[in-house]
Design a protein around this motif. Sequence first.
Motif, PDB file in Angstrom:
ATOM      1  N   UNK A  66     -29.818  27.830 -37.956  1.00 61.31           N
ATOM      2  CA  UNK A  66     -31.322  28.130 -38.715  1.00 61.31           C
ATOM      3  C   UNK A  66     -32.507  27.493 -38.614  1.00 61.31           C
ATOM      4  N   UNK A  67     -32.020  25.876 -39.037  1.00 62.28           N
ATOM      5  CA  UNK A  67     -33.349  24.880 -38.628  1.00 62.28           C
ATOM      6  C   UNK A  67     -33.568  24.996 -37.279  1.00 62.28           C
ATOM      7  N   UNK A  68     -33.345  25.441 -36.354  1.00 64.24           N
ATOM      8  CA  UNK A  68     -34.029  24.759 -35.197  1.00 64.24           C
ATOM      9  C   UNK A  68     -34.810  26.446 -35.225  1.00 64.24           C
ATOM     10  N   UNK A  69     -34.131  27.385 -35.694  1.00 64.70           N
ATOM     11  CA  UNK A  69     -35.213  28.358 -35.762  1.00 64.70           C
ATOM     12  C   UNK A  69     -36.819  28.225 -36.808  1.00 64.70           C
ATOM     13  N   UNK A  70     -36.570  27.465 -37.768  1.00 62.91           N
ATOM     14  CA  UNK A  70     -37.361  27.462 -39.168  1.00 62.91           C
ATOM     15  C   UNK A  70     -38.106  26.356 -37.749  1.00 62.91           C
ATOM     16  N   UNK A  71     -37.951  25.212 -37.349  1.00 62.38           N
ATOM     17  CA  UNK A  71     -38.280  24.215 -36.843  1.00 62.38           C
ATOM     18  C   UNK A  71     -39.555  25.200 -35.556  1.00 62.38           C
ATOM     19  N   UNK A  72     -38.841  25.991 -34.806  1.00 62.24           N
ATOM     20  CA  UNK A  72     -39.687  27.087 -33.685  1.00 62.24           C
ATOM     21  C   UNK A  72     -40.672  27.663 -34.776  1.00 62.24           C
ATOM     22  N   UNK A  73     -40.220  27.982 -36.007  1.00 65.21           N
ATOM     23  CA  UNK A  73     -41.643  29.020 -37.001  1.00 65.21           C
ATOM     24  C   UNK A  73     -42.762  27.822 -37.204  1.00 65.21           C
ATOM     25  N   UNK A  74     -42.070  26.361 -37.827  1.00 65.80           N
ATOM     26  CA  UNK A  74     -43.441  25.169 -37.582  1.00 65.80           C
ATOM     27  C   UNK A  74     -44.371  25.446 -36.094  1.00 65.80           C
ATOM     28  N   UNK A  75     -43.268  24.803 -34.977  1.00 64.24           N
ATOM     29  CA  UNK A  75     -44.890  24.956 -34.376  1.00 64.24           C
ATOM     30  C   UNK A  75     -45.189  26.053 -34.120  1.00 64.24           C
TER      31      UNK A  75
END
Length: 137
Positions: A66-75
Amino acid sequence: TIEAESRKKLDHAQEVSEAAKETLRDFCSQKSQMESYIEKLSDWLCTVEQSLSAHSDSRDTEGLRKVKELDLELVNQQGRIDSARESLNSLCRKYHSAELEGLGSRVTEMIKQYETVNQLSSKTQGRLQEVLEDHFN
């Protein structure tokens, strides 16, 4: 004649007035759109920050995912942040108005907020990866 000259000046004044009204409508519309855009991006950043915080103590791969998904969303949203800054710059070039200074401050705060959330994402991701590595070792 004086009457014809007066009529001509009055017509010109009405044209100038209409052009000024249209410029004001355009300015208000663009400023309002910019305010809404900034507000939506700021709200989204708050939501991402809350989600990151909610997953920061996770001890499983689902939390890390989930944190990786959020990070990708940020990018992926970096372009929207850049777009907000450029839209404001364009608006400032088109309309030299002190009213836009407040928007400039809001864009600056939003950029700082983005950077803060981005750092939180990286730190949270790193911490979760360490926790999971320790757990598997």
